[in-house]
Write a protein that holds these residues in place. Structure first.
Motif, short mmCIF file in Angstrom:
data_model
loop_
_atom_site.label_atom_id
_atom_site.label_comp_id
_atom_site.label_asym_id
_atom_site.label_seq_id
_atom_site.Cartn_x
_atom_site.Cartn_y
_atom_site.Cartn_z
N LYS A 172 36.02 37.32 43.71
CA LYS A 172 35.95 38.73 43.65
C LYS A 172 37.52 39.51 43.29
O LYS A 172 37.33 40.35 42.69
N GLU A 173 38.37 39.29 44.35
CA GLU A 173 39.38 39.82 44.27
C GLU A 173 40.29 39.50 43.07
O GLU A 173 41.00 40.32 42.38
N LEU A 174 40.29 38.34 42.60
CA LEU A 174 40.66 37.90 41.29
C LEU A 174 40.18 38.57 40.22
O LEU A 174 41.01 38.95 39.39
N LEU A 175 38.90 38.51 40.00
CA LEU A 175 38.27 39.46 38.96
C LEU A 175 38.58 40.74 38.87
O LEU A 175 38.83 41.30 37.80
N LYS A 176 38.74 41.34 40.10
CA LYS A 176 39.26 42.86 39.90
C LYS A 176 40.68 43.03 39.37
O LYS A 176 41.00 44.11 38.75
N PHE A 177 41.54 42.03 39.74
CA PHE A 177 42.68 42.07 39.09
C PHE A 177 42.93 41.84 37.72
O PHE A 177 43.52 42.54 36.87
N ALA A 178 42.26 40.69 37.49
CA ALA A 178 42.25 40.15 35.87
C ALA A 178 41.08 39.30 35.70
O ALA A 178 40.54 38.60 36.54
N ARG A 179 40.37 39.68 34.55
CA ARG A 179 39.29 38.53 34.23
C ARG A 179 39.54 37.53 33.71
O ARG A 179 38.88 36.28 33.50
N GLY A 180 40.98 37.29 33.31
CA GLY A 180 41.57 36.01 33.00
C GLY A 180 43.10 36.43 32.47
O GLY A 180 43.53 37.53 32.74
N PHE A 181 43.78 35.36 31.61
CA PHE A 181 44.78 35.67 30.86
C PHE A 181 45.12 34.81 29.74
O PHE A 181 44.37 33.93 29.62
N GLU A 182 45.98 35.40 28.88
CA GLU A 182 46.44 34.66 27.89
C GLU A 182 47.75 33.99 27.94
O GLU A 182 48.54 34.38 28.64
N PHE A 183 47.68 32.72 27.23
CA PHE A 183 48.72 31.65 27.59
C PHE A 183 48.94 30.95 26.17
O PHE A 183 48.04 30.15 25.86
N TYR A 184 50.25 30.76 25.68
CA TYR A 184 50.57 30.07 24.79
C TYR A 184 50.35 28.47 24.76
O TYR A 184 50.54 28.02 25.86
N GLY A 185 49.48 27.96 23.74
CA GLY A 185 49.04 26.63 23.74
C GLY A 185 47.74 26.34 24.28
O GLY A 185 47.32 24.89 24.05
N VAL A 186 47.01 27.21 24.89
CA VAL A 186 45.46 27.11 25.06
C VAL A 186 45.00 28.32 24.67
O VAL A 186 45.31 29.28 24.70
N GLU A 187 43.47 28.19 24.63
CA GLU A 187 42.72 29.35 24.16
C GLU A 187 42.82 30.45 25.47
O GLU A 187 43.26 29.92 26.64
N GLU A 188 42.33 31.49 25.50
CA GLU A 188 42.22 32.41 26.43
C GLU A 188 41.44 31.86 27.78
O GLU A 188 40.42 31.22 27.92
N ILE A 189 42.38 32.06 28.88
CA ILE A 189 41.76 31.58 30.24
C ILE A 189 41.11 32.43 30.83
O ILE A 189 41.48 33.73 31.02
N THR A 190 39.95 32.40 31.27
CA THR A 190 38.85 33.24 31.83
C THR A 190 38.22 32.93 32.98
O THR A 190 37.80 31.68 33.30
#
Length: 243
Positions: A53-71
């Motif tokens: 829950k704490e993670l999701l409040k901060f960000a639902r994921g992140f973008e990173f070169y070389g892989v698709e969107e991490i969620t």
């Protein structure tokens, strides 16, 4: 370290792409309390661990070169329920292969697996989400020497060609391991068992070795144990006449 702490620890890291361009982690907007409560309805037991829950409040994921969107909010998007009754789809590689997190029937978050479709292999990629985020960071720093790249490029084929990681049912039924034995006794005679309990990362099994029909696969309700049907090989004439 929690997943949120690990994610925050790599925000200032700088990486170099294959095109020799610098990049950093790009966060995806976090969820509101209301959105998290709505998301919880889709989780087993309608439960999301506090650190998630704490993670999701901060960000639902992140973008990173070389892989698709991490969620972190892709619950029940992956399918493949025979192997992972509940899962969180973390990312894909753009070629039909995915990193998914195994979620227990109680809603707890467990190991991260790399699921390759060709060949069909399942590999324990990371022990947990915190380690997976660290493995993404390692991939950005070390490229083909990273756990992520080694699994993606080498371990898949090693498991497929050299080490299928299966236990024959008769051996399992005579085991002193009561969990393994009882699971084996619950399976039909034409099954084999894949056992990844207490196995290190980069361990896995070639679930496609016995054909594409996996709908009879049985997963232990709480352990990393799978029963997979060994489909009988048809003779040439049986195939020819559809028998």
């Amino acid at each position: 370290m929690t997943p949120l702490e690990k994610l925050k620890s790599i925000l200032n890291e700088k990486y170099i792409s294959e095109d020799n361009e610098e990049y950093q982690v790009q966060l995806l907007e976090g969820l509101t309390e209301e959105q998290i409560n709505t998301l919880a309805e889709r989780f087993p037991s309608k439960y999301i661990p506090l650190e998630i829950k704490e993670l999701l409040k901060f960000a639902r994921g992140f973008e990173f070169y070389g892989v698709e969107e991490i969620t972190f909010d892709g619950i029940e998007q992956f399918g493949f329920e025979e192997f992972f009754p509940h899962s969180e789809q973390l990312a894909g590689d753009g070629f039909g292969n995915f990193w998914i997190l195994d979620v227990s029937k109680n809603g707890d978050w467990g190991n991260v697996f790399y699921v390759c479709h060709d060949p069909t292999v399942i590999i324990k990629h990371s022990d947990n989400l915190t380690q997976f985020i660290d493995h993404v960071n390692e991939f950005g720093k070390n490229g083909n020497k990273s756990n992520l790249d080694i699994i993606h490029e080498k371990v898949v084929m090693d498991i497929w060609s050299k080490n299928n990681s299966f236990t024959e049912l008769e051996n399992a039924r005579q085991s002193n391991d009561s969990t393994l034995k009882n699971f084996a006794l619950s399976l039909p005679d034409n099954f084999v068992i894949a056992d990844l309990r207490n196995k290190p990362i980069q361990s896995g099994f070639a679930c496609g070795k016995f054909g594409p029909n996996i709908d009879k696969t049985k997963r232990h309700e709480s352990e990393l144990l799978w029963g997979i049907e060994k489909q009988a090989k048809k003779s040439f004439f049986a195939k020819l006449f559809g028998k």
